[in-house]
Scaffold this active site. Structure first.
Site, PDB file in Angstrom:
ATOM      1  N   PRO A   2       0.815  -1.223   0.000  1.00 20.22           N
ATOM      2  CG  PRO A   2      -0.869  -1.596   1.558  1.00 20.22           C
ATOM      3  CD  PRO A   2       0.450  -2.135   1.085  1.00 20.22           C
ATOM      4  CG  ASN A 224       6.716   0.189  -8.880  1.00 14.22           C
ATOM      5  OD1 ASN A 224       7.622   0.899  -9.300  1.00 14.22           O
ATOM      6  ND2 ASN A 224       6.343  -0.918  -9.488  1.00 14.22           N
ATOM      7  NE  ARG A 303       8.770  -2.419  -6.291  1.00 16.86           N
ATOM      8  CZ  ARG A 303       7.801  -1.892  -5.538  1.00 16.86           C
ATOM      9  NH1 ARG A 303       8.098  -0.981  -4.633  1.00 16.86           N
ATOM     10  NH2 ARG A 303       6.555  -2.288  -5.664  1.00 16.86           N
TER      11      ARG A 303
END
Length: 326
Positions: A2, A224, A303
């Protein structure tokens, strides 16, 4: 995991319980002794970036005991319960998330600066993993079968039942006690105290902007999903070095970060879902093919990143070479 807007929604779910006393506890957490929370009063709830902080004090008196008395009480109870566990071991449920998700969460948390005052204290810090969440007065239910074909409901890490009859349920989160929240509103993209000048200085560094945006020292709460979306909205290639971008481009990127994060929070508060334009997409809104790569600093956390080569063209760096696209 989150990001800032969702964690702020979690904080709003806990706010109605501030001032209430914990009547019963449960959960599978191995990081804290959940029984320490019994009979404590939830005194405060704060969110800073991607972390939620709940303050607990002893329930005696209208304002409760001091933080020091609460800590001493909890440490004494913890010692007593550990001695008693020799005769009755606490049942702990297995963790439900895959090992790779747990490792990803651990790697990301190591990239964040630690709390300024970890250790004994009356603040409980929550850092949520992938699919981490909070439910108020309801439990999460399985909406599909797992890989083994079983329909098993998620197992909460912590359940707090309050004397009022309501309860809070925490899923897939890591918890530890600290003496105070690690708070820097100047770095929080959803705070009115967010420092644009400091953020712009960070973006001007000769590093790919997709690395800088995830630096929680300057963009606390930005994750991200937000990174991917705002780079597309600003039409900036993720590997473009901030030092070669015009100030107007950096200003636009910063505006996109604040506006997108605020709009996402507004949508969550009104029960609406997020409709990304580039994140996990095969085509951009204009129909162009989207590229995907795992990007991050050497030796650092990497990422998945999505971008449109046509809408977000590579920009020449200072030495005349185009920013690499992987």
């Amino acid at each position: 995991m989150p990001e800032g807007p969702l964690v702020r929604k979690f904080q709003l779910l806990t706010s109605p319980f501030v001032g209430q006393v914990v009547a019963k506890v449960g959960g599978s957490s191995r990081k804290i002794n959940v029984n320490d929370l019994n009979a404590l009063r939830l005194q405060d709830s704060q969110v800073h970036g991607k972390n939620l902080y709940l303050a607990f004090v002893a329930a005696e008196g209208p304002l409760g005991r001091t933080a020091e008395e609460t800590v001493l009480q909890r440490e004494a109870a913890s010692g007593a319960s550990s001695s008693a566990q020799g005769g009755q071991e606490q049942v702990r449920a297995p963790q439900t998330h895959p090992q790779d998700e747990e490792m990803q969460e651990l790697q990301h948390s190591r990239a964040e600066p630690p709390d300024a005052a970890e250790g004994p204290g009356n603040w409980l810090r929550f850092h949520f993993g992938l699919f981490g969440s909070i439910r108020a007065n309801e439990f999460s239910r399985a909406n599909k079968a797992n890989k083994r074909g079983d329909w098993k409901d998620p197992i909460p890490r912590l359940v707090l039942h309050f004397e009022s009859g309501g309860f809070l349920v925490f899923y897939n989160c890591r918890m530890h006690w600290c003496s105070s929240p690690r708070a820097d509103p100047a770095s929080d993209i959803l705070s009115v105290e967010f420092h644009r000048g400091r953020a712009l200085d960070a973006l001007r560094a000769p590093d790919p902007v997709c690395y800088t945006l995830l630096d929680q020292r300057y963009f606390s709460g930005l994750g991200n999903i937000i990174k991917n979306e705002i780079l597309y909205l600003a039409k900036i290639h993720p590997l473009t070095q901030g030092s070669v971008l015009a100030l107007s481009d950096l200003e636009r990127l910063l505006d996109c970060a604040i506006q997108f994060s605020s709009a996402w929070l507004h949508s969550k508060l009104h029960g609406k879902g997020l409709h990304p334009q580039i994140y996990r997409k095969e085509q951009c809104p204009l129909g162009h093919a989207v590229m995907k790569g795992t990007l991050g600093p050497s030796g650092g956390f990497k990422r998945l990143t999505w971008w449109c080569p046509q809408c977000q063209p590579a920009v020449l760096s200072g030495d005349g070479d185009p920013s690499p696209a992987t």
